[in-house]
Write a protein that holds these residues in place. Structure first.
Motif, PDB file in Angstrom:
ATOM      1  N   HIS A 128      51.471  39.346  -9.196  1.00  0.00           N
ATOM      2  CA  HIS A 128      51.903  40.740  -9.238  1.00  0.00           C
ATOM      3  C   HIS A 128      50.768  41.664  -9.820  1.00  0.00           C
ATOM      4  O   HIS A 128      50.231  41.262 -10.933  1.00  0.00           O
ATOM      5  N   GLU A 131      51.125  48.584 -12.409  1.00  0.00           N
ATOM      6  CA  GLU A 131      51.598  49.695 -11.669  1.00  0.00           C
ATOM      7  C   GLU A 131      50.226  50.425 -11.149  1.00  0.00           C
ATOM      8  O   GLU A 131      50.280  50.791  -9.878  1.00  0.00           O
ATOM      9  N   ALA A 134      49.175  48.586  -8.170  1.00  0.00           N
ATOM     10  CA  ALA A 134      50.091  48.586  -6.879  1.00  0.00           C
ATOM     11  C   ALA A 134      49.865  49.998  -6.138  1.00  0.00           C
ATOM     12  O   ALA A 134      49.977  50.072  -5.060  1.00  0.00           O
ATOM     13  N   ASP A 139      51.650  47.994  -2.910  1.00  0.00           N
ATOM     14  CA  ASP A 139      52.443  47.034  -2.849  1.00  0.00           C
ATOM     15  C   ASP A 139      52.452  46.616  -4.453  1.00  0.00           C
ATOM     16  O   ASP A 139      51.303  46.352  -4.841  1.00  0.00           O
ATOM     17  N   GLY A 140      53.614  45.838  -4.873  1.00  0.00           N
ATOM     18  CA  GLY A 140      53.466  45.411  -6.185  1.00  0.00           C
ATOM     19  C   GLY A 140      52.799  44.000  -6.272  1.00  0.00           C
ATOM     20  O   GLY A 140      52.703  43.714  -7.389  1.00  0.00           O
TER      21      GLY A 140
END
Length: 175
Positions: A128, A131, A134, A139-140
């Protein structure tokens, strides 16, 4: 697996995707080590060319930071402290009392930890992103495959820098 004349592992010509990706990553890791070998401390601290302050020692430290970021923080989701002092978040800044032996030991520990974290994972498993990351990637999350390909790219780019710095230091060029 065979090696180059300088001892770096040659990635296999035929292998499954995982073996191929990991072999190329190991080849580029070994290239960074090779670029730093045989130099004195003052040479490892020599900047490439103004205005850049990039050094071979700084590249080793930076790659320790990169290894931790992608394998521990992004892939494994660990909340890890900075590799070096908080003022040296990217690893490029040099400390007078930290030489290549210490920087290499830190880097090697980060490489080993990354290997441990991905050993049983699938290339499809995801990590992951923050922010900010991403928003850049779109995409996260990113797959382990994406992370390894990115790491190969990161090492290859910085090994190009290392090649130029090394050539400036003592004329040794190529990899």
């Amino acid at each position: 697996m065979t090696t180059t004349p300088d001892g770096r592992p040659i990635p296999p010509a035929h292998a499954d995707e995982r073996a191929m990706l990991e072999a190329w990553l190991d080849f580029h890791r070994a290239t960074l080590v090779m670029k730093c070998s045989g130099l004195k401390d003052d040479q490892l601290r020599l900047a490439s060319a103004a205005p850049s302050s990039m050094t071979l020692l700084g590249l080793v430290q930076h790659m320790a930071v990169v290894e931790r970021n992608w394998f521990q923080r992004v892939f494994a989701g660990q909340d890890t402290p900075a590799v070096f002092e908080e003022s040296n978040v990217d690893g490029f800044a040099l400390e007078e009392d930290r030489g290549l032996d210490e920087a290499m030991a830190v880097w090697q520990a980060e490489v080993a930890r990354g290997r441990e974290l991905i050993a049983a994972a699938s290339l499809h498993d995801s990590g992951h992103l923050s922010e900010q990351e991403a928003s850049q990637v779109g995409d996260g999350g990113v797959s382990l495959r994406w992370i390894i390909v990115h790491m190969i790219e990161e090492y290859a780019r910085h090994n190009g820098h290392a090649d130029l710095i090394r050539e400036r230091i003592d004329g040794v060029a190529g990899a």
